[in-house]
Design an enzyme around this catalytic site. Structure first.
Site, PDB file in Angstrom:
ATOM      1  N   ASP A  52       0.845  -1.191   0.000  1.00  0.00           N
ATOM      2  CA  ASP A  52       0.000   0.000   0.000  1.00  0.00           C
ATOM      3  C   ASP A  52       0.883   1.244   0.000  1.00  0.00           C
ATOM      4  O   ASP A  52       1.423   1.629   1.026  1.00  0.00           O
ATOM      5  CB  ASP A  52      -0.898  -0.049   1.242  1.00  0.00           C
ATOM      6  CG  ASP A  52      -1.713   1.221   1.408  1.00  0.00           C
ATOM      7  OD1 ASP A  52      -1.670   2.076   0.498  1.00  0.00           O
ATOM      8  OD2 ASP A  52      -2.370   1.343   2.451  1.00  0.00           O
ATOM      9  N   GLU A 130      32.058   8.382   2.733  1.00  0.00           N
ATOM     10  CA  GLU A 130      32.698   8.274   4.060  1.00  0.00           C
ATOM     11  C   GLU A 130      31.654   8.643   5.108  1.00  0.00           C
ATOM     12  O   GLU A 130      31.420   9.811   5.365  1.00  0.00           O
ATOM     13  CB  GLU A 130      33.875   9.248   4.167  1.00  0.00           C
ATOM     14  CG  GLU A 130      34.961   9.058   3.134  1.00  0.00           C
ATOM     15  CD  GLU A 130      35.957  10.215   3.183  1.00  0.00           C
ATOM     16  OE1 GLU A 130      36.561  10.458   4.234  1.00  0.00           O
ATOM     17  OE2 GLU A 130      36.089  10.900   2.155  1.00  0.00           O
ATOM     18  N   GLU A 132      30.177   9.134   8.674  1.00  0.00           N
ATOM     19  CA  GLU A 132      30.545   9.346  10.081  1.00  0.00           C
ATOM     20  C   GLU A 132      29.301   9.221  10.960  1.00  0.00           C
ATOM     21  O   GLU A 132      28.188   9.496  10.518  1.00  0.00           O
ATOM     22  CB  GLU A 132      31.169  10.738  10.252  1.00  0.00           C
ATOM     23  CG  GLU A 132      32.486  10.854   9.500  1.00  0.00           C
ATOM     24  CD  GLU A 132      33.066  12.269   9.484  1.00  0.00           C
ATOM     25  OE1 GLU A 132      34.285  12.380   9.335  1.00  0.00           O
ATOM     26  OE2 GLU A 132      32.294  13.239   9.606  1.00  0.00           O
ATOM     27  N   GLU A 187      36.843   9.119  14.991  1.00  0.00           N
ATOM     28  CA  GLU A 187      36.892  10.460  14.400  1.00  0.00           C
ATOM     29  C   GLU A 187      37.244  11.499  15.458  1.00  0.00           C
ATOM     30  O   GLU A 187      37.552  11.167  16.596  1.00  0.00           O
ATOM     31  CB  GLU A 187      35.565  10.778  13.710  1.00  0.00           C
ATOM     32  CG  GLU A 187      35.591  10.606  12.201  1.00  0.00           C
ATOM     33  CD  GLU A 187      36.603  11.532  11.506  1.00  0.00           C
ATOM     34  OE1 GLU A 187      37.047  12.533  12.107  1.00  0.00           O
ATOM     35  OE2 GLU A 187      36.960  11.242  10.346  1.00  0.00           O
ATOM     36  N   GLU A 194      34.190   6.601  12.022  1.00  0.00           N
ATOM     37  CA  GLU A 194      34.023   6.566  10.561  1.00  0.00           C
ATOM     38  C   GLU A 194      34.403   5.176  10.068  1.00  0.00           C
ATOM     39  O   GLU A 194      35.387   4.600  10.521  1.00  0.00           O
ATOM     40  CB  GLU A 194      34.922   7.616   9.893  1.00  0.00           C
ATOM     41  CG  GLU A 194      34.903   7.569   8.366  1.00  0.00           C
ATOM     42  CD  GLU A 194      35.719   8.687   7.697  1.00  0.00           C
ATOM     43  OE1 GLU A 194      35.643   9.850   8.160  1.00  0.00           O
ATOM     44  OE2 GLU A 194      36.432   8.390   6.730  1.00  0.00           O
ATOM     45  N   HIS A 243      31.116  12.528   3.264  1.00  0.00           N
ATOM     46  CA  HIS A 243      31.829  12.985   2.065  1.00  0.00           C
ATOM     47  C   HIS A 243      31.521  12.018   0.928  1.00  0.00           C
ATOM     48  O   HIS A 243      31.457  10.807   1.146  1.00  0.00           O
ATOM     49  CB  HIS A 243      33.341  12.992   2.288  1.00  0.00           C
ATOM     50  CG  HIS A 243      33.786  13.921   3.367  1.00  0.00           C
ATOM     51  ND1 HIS A 243      35.034  13.883   3.920  1.00  0.00           N
ATOM     52  CD2 HIS A 243      33.131  14.934   3.993  1.00  0.00           C
ATOM     53  CE1 HIS A 243      35.142  14.822   4.847  1.00  0.00           C
ATOM     54  NE2 HIS A 243      34.003  15.470   4.913  1.00  0.00           N
ATOM     55  N   ARG A 314      41.375  21.172   3.208  1.00  0.00           N
ATOM     56  CA  ARG A 314      40.123  20.503   3.523  1.00  0.00           C
ATOM     57  C   ARG A 314      39.010  21.441   3.949  1.00  0.00           C
ATOM     58  O   ARG A 314      38.020  21.001   4.503  1.00  0.00           O
ATOM     59  CB  ARG A 314      40.368  19.464   4.628  1.00  0.00           C
ATOM     60  CG  ARG A 314      41.156  18.257   4.159  1.00  0.00           C
ATOM     61  CD  ARG A 314      41.509  17.339   5.318  1.00  0.00           C
ATOM     62  NE  ARG A 314      42.329  16.213   4.855  1.00  0.00           N
ATOM     63  CZ  ARG A 314      41.852  15.003   4.585  1.00  0.00           C
ATOM     64  NH1 ARG A 314      40.592  14.733   4.770  1.00  0.00           N
ATOM     65  NH2 ARG A 314      42.655  14.060   4.151  1.00  0.00           N
ATOM     66  N   GLU A 331      36.228  15.037  -4.188  1.00  0.00           N
ATOM     67  CA  GLU A 331      35.542  14.754  -2.927  1.00  0.00           C
ATOM     68  C   GLU A 331      34.596  15.909  -2.614  1.00  0.00           C
ATOM     69  O   GLU A 331      35.042  17.035  -2.392  1.00  0.00           O
ATOM     70  CB  GLU A 331      36.567  14.610  -1.797  1.00  0.00           C
ATOM     71  CG  GLU A 331      35.934  14.314  -0.449  1.00  0.00           C
ATOM     72  CD  GLU A 331      36.907  14.431   0.727  1.00  0.00           C
ATOM     73  OE1 GLU A 331      37.728  15.376   0.744  1.00  0.00           O
ATOM     74  OE2 GLU A 331      36.854  13.581   1.616  1.00  0.00           O
ATOM     75  N   ARG A 333      32.364  17.585   0.003  1.00  0.00           N
ATOM     76  CA  ARG A 333      32.454  17.496   1.464  1.00  0.00           C
ATOM     77  C   ARG A 333      31.202  17.954   2.201  1.00  0.00           C
ATOM     78  O   ARG A 333      31.125  17.859   3.418  1.00  0.00           O
ATOM     79  CB  ARG A 333      33.676  18.293   1.933  1.00  0.00           C
ATOM     80  CG  ARG A 333      34.967  17.784   1.282  1.00  0.00           C
ATOM     81  CD  ARG A 333      36.153  18.658   1.606  1.00  0.00           C
ATOM     82  NE  ARG A 333      36.361  18.789   3.036  1.00  0.00           N
ATOM     83  CZ  ARG A 333      36.946  17.862   3.800  1.00  0.00           C
ATOM     84  NH1 ARG A 333      37.383  16.744   3.259  1.00  0.00           N
ATOM     85  NH2 ARG A 333      37.099  18.060   5.080  1.00  0.00           N
TER      86      ARG A 333
HETATM   87  P1  ADP Z   1      39.707  10.897   3.164  1.00  0.00           P
HETATM   88  O1  ADP Z   1      41.129  11.077   2.763  1.00  0.00           O
HETATM   89  O2  ADP Z   1      38.851  12.031   2.725  1.00  0.00           O
HETATM   90  O3  ADP Z   1      39.538  10.559   4.624  1.00  0.00           O
HETATM   91  P2  ADP Z   1      38.988   8.125   2.712  1.00  0.00           P
HETATM   92  O4  ADP Z   1      40.264   7.404   2.480  1.00  0.00           O
HETATM   93  O5  ADP Z   1      38.389   8.038   4.073  1.00  0.00           O
HETATM   94  O6  ADP Z   1      39.221   9.656   2.287  1.00  0.00           O
HETATM   95  O7  ADP Z   1      37.870   7.649   1.666  1.00  0.00           O
HETATM   96  C1  ADP Z   1      38.117   7.631   0.317  1.00  0.00           C
HETATM   97  C2  ADP Z   1      36.932   7.039  -0.434  1.00  0.00           C
HETATM   98  O8  ADP Z   1      37.134   7.301  -1.841  1.00  0.00           O
HETATM   99  C3  ADP Z   1      36.798   5.524  -0.307  1.00  0.00           C
HETATM  100  O9  ADP Z   1      35.433   5.168  -0.210  1.00  0.00           O
HETATM  101  C4  ADP Z   1      37.385   5.033  -1.639  1.00  0.00           C
HETATM  102  O10 ADP Z   1      36.948   3.762  -2.053  1.00  0.00           O
HETATM  103  C5  ADP Z   1      36.892   6.116  -2.577  1.00  0.00           C
HETATM  104  N1  ADP Z   1      37.580   6.146  -3.876  1.00  0.00           N
HETATM  105  C6  ADP Z   1      38.840   5.763  -4.183  1.00  0.00           C
HETATM  106  N2  ADP Z   1      39.071   5.877  -5.509  1.00  0.00           N
HETATM  107  C7  ADP Z   1      37.913   6.327  -6.066  1.00  0.00           C
HETATM  108  C8  ADP Z   1      37.493   6.624  -7.408  1.00  0.00           C
HETATM  109  N3  ADP Z   1      38.317   6.497  -8.453  1.00  0.00           N
HETATM  110  N4  ADP Z   1      36.220   7.057  -7.583  1.00  0.00           N
HETATM  111  C9  ADP Z   1      35.383   7.189  -6.544  1.00  0.00           C
HETATM  112  N5  ADP Z   1      35.721   6.933  -5.279  1.00  0.00           N
HETATM  113  C10 ADP Z   1      36.965   6.494  -5.037  1.00  0.00           C
HETATM  114 MG    MG Z   2      36.948  12.675   3.326  1.00  0.00          MG
HETATM  115 MG    MG Z   3      36.045  11.801   8.397  1.00  0.00          MG
HETATM  116 MG    MG Z   4      37.887   9.640   5.616  1.00  0.00          MG
END
Ligand code: ADP
Ligand code: MG
Ligand code: MG
Ligand code: MG
Ligand code: MG
Length: 442
Positions: A52, A130, A132, A187, A194, A243, A314, A331, A333
């Site tokens: 529904d 990412e 959190e 974190e 995270e 992120h 950042r 990224e 954010r």
């Molecule tokens: P940060 O440095 O911001 O803390 P993280 O290492 O925590 O980043 O997270 C990085 C994320 O980006 C992971 O989920 C990873 O799999 C993803 N990632 C890596 N390469 C690629 C890509 N080519 N396209 C999209 N996401 C990617």
């Molecule tokens: Mg990040």
């Molecule tokens: Mg973080």
């Molecule tokens: Mg991270």
């Protein structure tokens, strides 16, 4: 394609599954469940299960409420935890109208529709989130609190405590569900965690985010904790974001990478950034959808406030992580984990594709820390701010045809209506802050 219908039936039989949860998301990203005994699984896989639609927030009126669930066999997983009802499994579903057409209010369909647009241009959209979250204690009566058990901070090797052992079990459970966990860490905030899993195509990632939140909540509860994805649960300490790392691939190759560019980014990547910057304000209504989201988007906590990009630091909205080659990505954010992952990815993609289609050049990168810039410096650089409240974000959403189109009429209308109501309710509420400031003074 991972599984056929027959594979799913076989697996369910092999593992002695007794109940199957048919899951889907409402427009606010809240997971809905229709549970069926395994005897009904064949029927479900033939798309014969009805529900529904009028009972789901933001879906349809009573008159048109008969809707069908179409399970996606690829999403079949068996839950590694056991309940009183024995072995349970789940399937994520698409939603169809009675007449066999896809339901426009289904967020998964909204994302699929936008992914089709990318495909027409030859692109696959990849996303790594990412997520959190905070782990809080519940009091003797079982009420939620914002008290954390640990006071370990970022990357501290804290003595084994509730939070750490809960997170360990979350990671092992996610692994059993097929997640590739890349990192998991404490974190900045006390009790804040995270867990990062490997990027995948956007639809899989959005499904994964839904599963992730479910697992985090269930395992936290098992450890006597409450997991919350609320963006800013406690004033003065870091909020929780989600992120989104994004890239496009064409013919299996990363389309954001160009070794001949001074910073290794392709024209497609620059245009994608240009599109995101152009639509950033309207997108925020979707990526930061609750009143509380805007208490995270303030200076000083690594959350973005200004609409800018940087390959270095950042603080801006978009950061370009240092990795190049197949790992080239941007990224975003701003998103927080209260956003509906299907819709958040849909609008981000639509914004980026608009940049590519219309050759939008992004402003130059900002490599200084923007938190330290005053209003005049920001203005001179043409840097605008993200919306400061849900109301502002909704006003921006109303003005942005590209983002509206990405959402489709149904989701746009229902979302706006519900969020306006949420804002109106909040607006008239008298907060503790006001009482503290004014009660004795006036
Ligand atoms: P940060 O440095 O911001 O803390 P993280 O290492 O925590 O980043 O997270 C990085 C994320 O980006 C992971 O989920 C990873 O799999 C993803 N990632 C890596 N390469 C690629 C890509 N080519 N396209 C999209 N996401 C990617
Ligand atoms: Mg990040
Ligand atoms: Mg973080
Ligand atoms: Mg991270
Ligand atoms: Mg990291």
């Amino acid at each position: 394609k991972k599984y056929s219908k027959e594979d799913v039936l076989k697996l369910a039989n092999e593992y002695g599954v007794e109940y199957v949860h048919l899951q889907f998301s409402d427009i606010f990203g809240v997971m809905k469940n229709v549970s069926i005994p395994v005897e009904e699984l064949n029927k479900a896989l033939n798309n014969e299960i009805m529900f529904d639609g009028s009972s789901i927030d933001g879906f349809v009126r009573i008159e048109e409420s008969d809707m069908y669930l179409r399970p996606d066999p690829d999403t079949f997983v068996i839950f590694p935890w056991r309940t009183n009802s024995g072995v349970e499994a789940r399937l994520i579903c698409d939603i169809y109208n009675y007449d066999g057409t896809p339901f426009e209010g289904d967020p998964r369909y909204v994302l699929k529709r936008n992914l089709e647009e990318a495909k027409k241009l030859g692109y696959q959209f990849n996303v790594g989130p990412e997520c959190e979250f905070y782990l809080f204690l519940t009091d003797e009566k079982g009420n939620l609190t914002t008290i954390t058990q640990d006071d370990a901070s970022y990357f501290d090797m804290a003595p084994v405590d509730l939070g750490e052992s809960a997170r360990k079990e979350m990671v092992s459970t996610l692994k059993q569900l097929g997640f590739q966990i890349e990192a998991s860490h404490h974190e900045v905030g006390p009790g804040q965690h995270e867990i990062d899993f490997k990027y995948d195509d956007a639809l899989t990632t959005a499904d994964n985010v839904m599963t992730f939140k479910m697992v985090v909540r269930i395992i936290a509860q098992k450890h006597g904790l409450h997991a919350t994805f609320m963006p800013k649960p406690v004033f003065g300490i870091a909020g929780s974001g989600m992120h989104m790392n994004m890239s496009l691939t064409k013919d299996g190759k990363n389309a954001f990478y160009d070794p001949s560019d001074p910073i290794g980014l392709s024209k497609v990547c620059y245009n994608y950034i240009g599109g995101i910057i152009k639509h950033a304000k309207a997108m925020t209504a979707i990526t930061n959808p609750i009143v509380n989201s805007y208490k995270r988007l303030v200076s000083g906590y690594e959350a973005p406030v200004n609409i800018a990009w940087s390959a270095r630091n950042r603080s801006p909205l978009i950061r370009i992580p240092a990795k190049r080659g197949e790992s080239t990505r941007i990224e975003l954010r701003s998103p927080d984990p209260t956003s509906n992952p299907y819709l958040a990815l849909a609008v981000a993609l639509a914004a980026g594709l608009d940049g590519i289609k219309n050759n939008i050049t992004p402003p130059p990168p900002v490599n200084a820390n923007i938190y330290h810039m005053n209003k005049e410096e920001l203005e001179n650089l043409g840097i605008e701010r993200l919306p400061g409240s849900l109301e502002e974000a909704l006003n921006e959403l109303e003005k942005d045809e590209v983002i509206k189109e990405a959402l489709g009429d149904h989701v746009y209308t229902k979302f706006l209506e519900a969020k306006r109501a949420e804002w109106d309710e909040y607006k008239i509420y008298v907060t503790q802050w006001e009482l503290d400031q004014y009660l004795s003074k006036f």
